[in-house]
Design an enzyme around this catalytic site. Sequence first.
Site, PDB file in Angstrom:
ATOM      1  N   ASN A  36       0.845  -1.182   0.000  1.00  0.00           N
ATOM      2  CA  ASN A  36       0.000   0.000   0.000  1.00  0.00           C
ATOM      3  C   ASN A  36       0.887   1.241   0.000  1.00  0.00           C
ATOM      4  O   ASN A  36       2.111   1.137   0.000  1.00  0.00           O
ATOM      5  CB  ASN A  36      -0.966  -0.005   1.195  1.00  0.00           C
ATOM      6  CG  ASN A  36      -0.221  -0.076   2.513  1.00  0.00           C
ATOM      7  OD1 ASN A  36       0.545   0.822   2.854  1.00  0.00           O
ATOM      8  ND2 ASN A  36      -0.444  -1.144   3.272  1.00  0.00           N
ATOM      9  N   ASP A  84      -4.231  -6.583   4.709  1.00  0.00           N
ATOM     10  CA  ASP A  84      -5.241  -7.492   5.249  1.00  0.00           C
ATOM     11  C   ASP A  84      -5.096  -8.911   4.724  1.00  0.00           C
ATOM     12  O   ASP A  84      -5.499  -9.867   5.381  1.00  0.00           O
ATOM     13  CB  ASP A  84      -6.644  -6.977   4.897  1.00  0.00           C
ATOM     14  CG  ASP A  84      -6.970  -5.667   5.588  1.00  0.00           C
ATOM     15  OD1 ASP A  84      -6.556  -5.497   6.745  1.00  0.00           O
ATOM     16  OD2 ASP A  84      -7.618  -4.807   4.964  1.00  0.00           O
ATOM     17  N   LYS A 122       9.448 -16.358 -10.585  1.00  0.00           N
ATOM     18  CA  LYS A 122       8.719 -15.207 -11.100  1.00  0.00           C
ATOM     19  C   LYS A 122       7.564 -15.648 -11.991  1.00  0.00           C
ATOM     20  O   LYS A 122       7.715 -16.499 -12.871  1.00  0.00           O
ATOM     21  CB  LYS A 122       9.677 -14.305 -11.885  1.00  0.00           C
ATOM     22  CG  LYS A 122       9.001 -13.064 -12.449  1.00  0.00           C
ATOM     23  CD  LYS A 122       9.974 -12.211 -13.250  1.00  0.00           C
ATOM     24  CE  LYS A 122       9.258 -11.016 -13.873  1.00  0.00           C
ATOM     25  NZ  LYS A 122      10.177 -10.196 -14.674  1.00  0.00           N
ATOM     26  N   PRO A 128      -2.712 -12.000  10.036  1.00  0.00           N
ATOM     27  CA  PRO A 128      -3.058 -11.821  11.449  1.00  0.00           C
ATOM     28  C   PRO A 128      -3.434 -10.369  11.723  1.00  0.00           C
ATOM     29  O   PRO A 128      -2.902  -9.445  11.097  1.00  0.00           O
ATOM     30  CB  PRO A 128      -1.769 -12.216  12.178  1.00  0.00           C
ATOM     31  CG  PRO A 128      -0.681 -12.066  11.173  1.00  0.00           C
ATOM     32  CD  PRO A 128      -1.300 -12.402   9.853  1.00  0.00           C
ATOM     33  N   ASP A 129      -4.354 -10.182  12.642  1.00  0.00           N
ATOM     34  CA  ASP A 129      -4.808  -8.847  13.031  1.00  0.00           C
ATOM     35  C   ASP A 129      -3.993  -8.417  14.251  1.00  0.00           C
ATOM     36  O   ASP A 129      -4.222  -8.900  15.361  1.00  0.00           O
ATOM     37  CB  ASP A 129      -6.303  -8.873  13.358  1.00  0.00           C
ATOM     38  CG  ASP A 129      -6.892  -7.481  13.517  1.00  0.00           C
ATOM     39  OD1 ASP A 129      -6.251  -6.660  14.195  1.00  0.00           O
ATOM     40  OD2 ASP A 129      -7.980  -7.223  12.987  1.00  0.00           O
ATOM     41  N   ILE A 130      -3.038  -7.531  14.050  1.00  0.00           N
ATOM     42  CA  ILE A 130      -2.111  -7.171  15.128  1.00  0.00           C
ATOM     43  C   ILE A 130      -2.828  -6.421  16.238  1.00  0.00           C
ATOM     44  O   ILE A 130      -2.608  -6.683  17.429  1.00  0.00           O
ATOM     45  CB  ILE A 130      -0.950  -6.339  14.555  1.00  0.00           C
ATOM     46  CG1 ILE A 130      -0.187  -7.164  13.498  1.00  0.00           C
ATOM     47  CG2 ILE A 130       0.008  -5.910  15.669  1.00  0.00           C
ATOM     48  CD1 ILE A 130       0.901  -6.398  12.779  1.00  0.00           C
ATOM     49  N   LYS A 160     -14.393  -0.310  14.793  1.00  0.00           N
ATOM     50  CA  LYS A 160     -13.069  -0.926  14.907  1.00  0.00           C
ATOM     51  C   LYS A 160     -12.594  -0.915  16.350  1.00  0.00           C
ATOM     52  O   LYS A 160     -12.010  -1.892  16.831  1.00  0.00           O
ATOM     53  CB  LYS A 160     -12.073  -0.182  14.012  1.00  0.00           C
ATOM     54  CG  LYS A 160     -10.676  -0.787  14.001  1.00  0.00           C
ATOM     55  CD  LYS A 160      -9.785  -0.124  12.961  1.00  0.00           C
ATOM     56  CE  LYS A 160      -8.428  -0.805  12.870  1.00  0.00           C
ATOM     57  NZ  LYS A 160      -7.581  -0.222  11.796  1.00  0.00           N
ATOM     58  N   LYS A 191     -11.855  -4.586  18.018  1.00  0.00           N
ATOM     59  CA  LYS A 191     -10.457  -4.964  18.231  1.00  0.00           C
ATOM     60  C   LYS A 191     -10.024  -4.869  19.689  1.00  0.00           C
ATOM     61  O   LYS A 191      -8.891  -5.244  20.015  1.00  0.00           O
ATOM     62  CB  LYS A 191      -9.548  -4.078  17.365  1.00  0.00           C
ATOM     63  CG  LYS A 191      -9.907  -4.068  15.881  1.00  0.00           C
ATOM     64  CD  LYS A 191      -9.767  -5.435  15.242  1.00  0.00           C
ATOM     65  CE  LYS A 191     -10.187  -5.422  13.785  1.00  0.00           C
ATOM     66  NZ  LYS A 191      -9.292  -4.661  12.925  1.00  0.00           N
TER      67      LYS A 191
END
Length: 412
Positions: free
Chosen positions: A228, A296, A305, A321-323, A354, A358
Amino acid sequence: MARILLIVGGGIAAYKASELIRLARRAGNSVTPVLTAGGAHFVTPMTLAALAESPVYTSLWDLKDETEMGHIQLSRAADLVLVCPATADLLAKMAAGIADDLATTLLLATDKPVVAAPAMNVRMWQHAATQANVATLRGRGIMVIEPDEGEMACGEYGPGRLPEPAAILAQLPLEAPALPGHPEFQAGAAPGEGLVPQPAAGPLAGKHILVTAGPTHEPIDPVRVIANRSSGKQGFAIAAAAAQAGARVTLVAGPVSLPTPGGVTRIDVETAEQMLAAADAALPADAAILVAAVADWKVAPSPTKLKKSAGPPRLEFAPNPDILATLGRHPLRPRLLVGFAAETGDLLAQAEAKRNAKGADWIVANDVSGDVMGGGTNQVHLVTAGGDEEWDHLPKEEVGRRLVARVAEALR
């Protein structure tokens, strides 16, 4: 006065060890040099001994040295062990726990803080093996100073140059700064008179703050990644502000090209799984501020390649994994857990959802539909259990200072 055990590795940058010793002693520290076989090709024991006014240790098998001092005692007698320059070979041995000479045996036997100042060719520094070794060492609490970027002795250009000795000494975690002219150097003291240790000052003195910053890169094949546009600027600004407020700061950084803020311990990672592992290893912390834009999704990367001629690849995605959520339910959950929400619509509703989902205490929400990611300014909302607080459009450095001030207030 700090007692520094200086291990000089075998690279062309070993010549800077002489100036490092001179500056360290001028600031009132003592230096005991340990010269590796490789380092002896670039600087002589006589030079180091004259500058340090100390014996220079070179061999694990020196009967006189072992009788008078012994490598175990030598590894414990210092306040800090500094490896400078830390070659790729030394970093690899440190990460693997190899002890095949005096330097690596001392590093394995010491119970004191260890700092490594790498210096090597740019491609060696950027190689996956070296970066994995650095991540391993940082995960164990060893401070690895980021190398400078510039022209190499081999003629190539990039990160890998040893920082100047003054910059290295300024980053050492000593009780007092190691250089004259530092704000905490006693006013009016003449060079060579030493340092007067000062207690850590600032509203976050004695606190440990964990910060994540930048993007993560999830490999698709050896050359392509899922990524990103996060530049890491906001997370680095927060880490810098926390250090300036007196905190001990651990910064877990994704792939960004930003200098490490002064007084900050930096751990470089690439993937979300690596970032989670580094954050977990950094606990316990009084507060965690998770600014990183973590991907995500990930895929099982191809070992070769993917060719354009084969047509569009079929990628099977799996969740990362969702830190934030993981730290929210962690047995060592930080007292204050702050997440970031980068959204493009219905900002406050998504931020509050959120925060609840979380297990975070606060969410810093911002609309990223403009040039926020990569830009120098930010406009955020601080969403807490008490409601929403909108901040003006500000430079990211000021956002960092304001947030850190609120964190200090909450921890007080």
